[in-house]
Design a protein around this motif. Structure first.
Motif, PDB file in Angstrom:
ATOM      1  N   GLY A  33       2.452   2.568   2.385  1.00 21.12           N
ATOM      2  CA  GLY A  33       1.554   1.949   3.341  1.00 21.12           C
ATOM      3  C   GLY A  33       1.627   0.435   3.351  1.00 21.12           C
ATOM      4  N   ALA A  34       1.066  -0.133   4.428  1.00 22.62           N
ATOM      5  CA  ALA A  34       1.129  -1.573   4.637  1.00 22.62           C
ATOM      6  C   ALA A  34       0.333  -2.335   3.591  1.00 22.62           C
ATOM      7  N   LYS A  35      -0.832  -1.813   3.212  1.00 25.84           N
ATOM      8  CA  LYS A  35      -1.667  -2.497   2.237  1.00 25.84           C
ATOM      9  C   LYS A  35      -0.953  -2.622   0.898  1.00 25.84           C
ATOM     10  N   ASP A  36      -0.349  -1.519   0.477  1.00 21.42           N
ATOM     11  CA  ASP A  36       0.396  -1.531  -0.787  1.00 21.42           C
ATOM     12  C   ASP A  36       1.556  -2.520  -0.716  1.00 21.42           C
ATOM     13  N   PHE A  37       2.215  -2.575   0.462  1.00 20.55           N
ATOM     14  CA  PHE A  37       3.341  -3.493   0.636  1.00 20.55           C
ATOM     15  C   PHE A  37       2.899  -4.938   0.464  1.00 20.55           C
ATOM     16  N   PHE A  38       1.812  -5.325   1.118  1.00 17.52           N
ATOM     17  CA  PHE A  38       1.367  -6.714   1.046  1.00 17.52           C
ATOM     18  C   PHE A  38       0.872  -7.084  -0.348  1.00 17.52           C
ATOM     19  N   VAL A  39       0.264  -6.115  -1.043  1.00 16.54           N
ATOM     20  CA  VAL A  39      -0.169  -6.378  -2.420  1.00 16.54           C
ATOM     21  C   VAL A  39       1.046  -6.660  -3.300  1.00 16.54           C
TER      22      VAL A  39
END
Length: 497
Positions: A33-39
């Motif tokens: 997911g995108a959230k995990d990517f940005f983290v």
């Protein structure tokens, strides 16, 4: 049934002493997911900038040594500017490409060895590189001695050839400074000891700027004064870095001079030559751009204008070289520590970051397009020629931020030989002929040469992106383990289960 004993690679994964440099003790988990990517992007960006920021500062400072000398030469006279540009781009550029390329073999070996915990081998690798680069410098010294007839042979004007040839003889001490500096930089870089090199480079830059102004302009020594200061500045950095190493701050990485440096030299030479070929093909590409301009009508103005543009590109590339150094350390350390997913994600982060930096630099160039040419030359004709090249220069800034970062990935992973073949095809089979066709056959002049050669760089960058995307990083981690075992002289031990 056979099972392997614990290898240095697996031992390194369990160790925590290198966690500060290689990241977490374990490989990162798959990103969902995108959230995990940005983290994860934020986490990796911190590690990247921890290495890249001082590396960029060091790279910019070292590049500015030559750029400042070139800027002062432009205020001495147009012949002096053209002479220094040819010497710096062709003679010194040729030598720098070879020696920097040969020294980059240490980025693969030292980086992966450090990640795997084989710290004691780093000093031996550096000494082997010193031996090879010193001998190479002895051979390349003849290029400096006979620079004038060589430049005349390839068609440069007599005035420029003679002035550049004299400058080349004065710059022989810089050649040997390269031979010792580049291995030291790779040695310290693999251990993430980049901040000390940034401090040394900053001191060298301040002193270099003052004494260049004093000798070249105030005292009127011209190019002779510039050569003195440039040589001293490079040797100052070498001596200061050696003092730091000999003071004991590198721990197990430096245990003194060793006869082991003379062992396995031929294998090291072959690896160094593969690295040199990869880097040289890139460095000589820009050298050829300035060289071709010397065959155009009104050659002095064409060379001056293009050398100013390549000077600006070179300044921007120093930022990319910082990312090159950082991602090389990240990829080599992580592969050496058997963290393939982390290594792969480091590539993603550096490509995105370097692209954004390139866009910012191009934007600044557009804002100040009417002002910056006057900084580099007093001639209104040269200023106008530089202004006309600004759109191409902006495009070049973007592509030349991403491409060196991808080259750093290749060095960290040990792909030098493969990338060398790609460079030959994209640069010299495609880019150079296209540039010559546009520049001379279609009579587009400097713009045509640059458009064709820039197209070759774009194609090469696209290929590198595809290679990184399709790479099996688990396999690369296994290859790193084999490489570490080979160069450290260890053999894989097996026991009966």
């Amino acid at each position: 049934m056979e099972s392997s004993t614990e290898t240095p690679l697996l031992a390194a994964k369990k160790a925590t002493k290198n966690a500060h440099f290689t990241g977490d003790v374990e490989d990162i988990t798959p990103i969902n997911g995108a959230k995990d990517f940005f983290v994860q992007f934020g986490v990796e960006s911190k590690k990247l900038w921890y290495l890249a920021a001082p590396a960029i500062f060091m790279s910019v400072s070292q590049y500015l040594l030559g750029a400042i000398t070139q800027t002062f030469a432009g205020h001495v006279g147009t012949l002096e500017l053209a002479a220094f540009s040819i010497e710096n781009s062709v003679i010194a550029g040729f030598s720098l490409g070879i020696l920097l390329g040969m020294g980059s073999a240490l980025e693969t070996l030292c980086g992966q060895a450090f990640g795997a915990g084989q710290i004691d081998m780093l000093g031996v690798y550096m000494q082997r590189s010193w031996i090879i680069l010193f001998v190479s410098s002895l051979l390349m010294m003849f290029l400096y001695i006979f620079a004038t007839p060589l430049l005349l042979l390839i068609g440069q004007t007599e005035d420029i050839s003679r002035a550049a040839g004299q400058m080349a003889i004065w710059m022989i001490p810089q050649l040997f400074a390269y031979a010792f500096n580049f291995p030291i930089v790779k040695f310290l870089q693999s251990q993430s000891k980049i901040m000390v090199m940034a401090y040394i480079s900053a001191v060298a830059l301040v002193l270099h700027t003052f004494f260049s102004w004093l000798l070249m302009l105030k005292l009127g020594w011209g190019l002779w004064g510039g050569a003195i200061v440039l040589n001293v500045s490079w040797w100052f950095m070498v001596i200061a870095q050696m003092i730091y190493i000999l003071s004991g701050t590198c721990g197990e990485a430096w245990s003194g001079f060793s006869w082991g440096a003379f062992h396995n030299l031929w294998s090291f030479v072959k690896l160094s030559l593969a690295s040199a070929l990869m880097i040289c093909l890139e460095t000589w590409y820009f050298m050829a751009l300035v060289l071709f301009a010397g065959y155009l009508k009104n050659a002095e103005t064409a060379v001056d204008a293009l050398s100013i543009c390549t000077n600006i590109v070179g300044m921007a590339i120093t930022i990319a070289i910082g990312f090159n150094a950082a991602v090389s350390v990240r990829v080599s350390n992580e592969l050496g520590a058997a963290h393939p997913r982390t290594a792969k994600f480091s590539v993603v982060v550096v490509v995105i970051t370097s692209f954004l930096v390139g866009c910012v630099l191009a934007s600044f160039l557009g804002i100040f397009q009417h002002q910056y040419p006057a900084i580099f030359a007093d001639s209104l004709q040269v200023q106008q020629a530089v202004y006309d090249l600004t759109p191409l220069l902006a495009a070049c800034l973007i592509i030349n931020e991403v491409q060196p970062a991808l080259s750093g990935v290749a060095i960290g992973a040990g792909w030098q030989a493969v990338i060398a073949y790609i460079n030959i095809a994209c640069y010299y089979i495609f880019g150079v002929p296209l540039g010559l066709f546009f520049g001379f056959v279609l009579d587009w002049g400097v713009k045509g040469i640059w458009v064709g050669m820039l197209t070759g760089t774009v194609v090469q960058t696209i290929i590198l992106v595809c290679i990184c995307y399709r790479t099996n990083w688990d396999k690369e981690a296994s290859l790193a383990e084999e490489r570490i075992r080979k160069w450290s002289g260890q053999k894989k031990v097996v026991v009966e289960a």
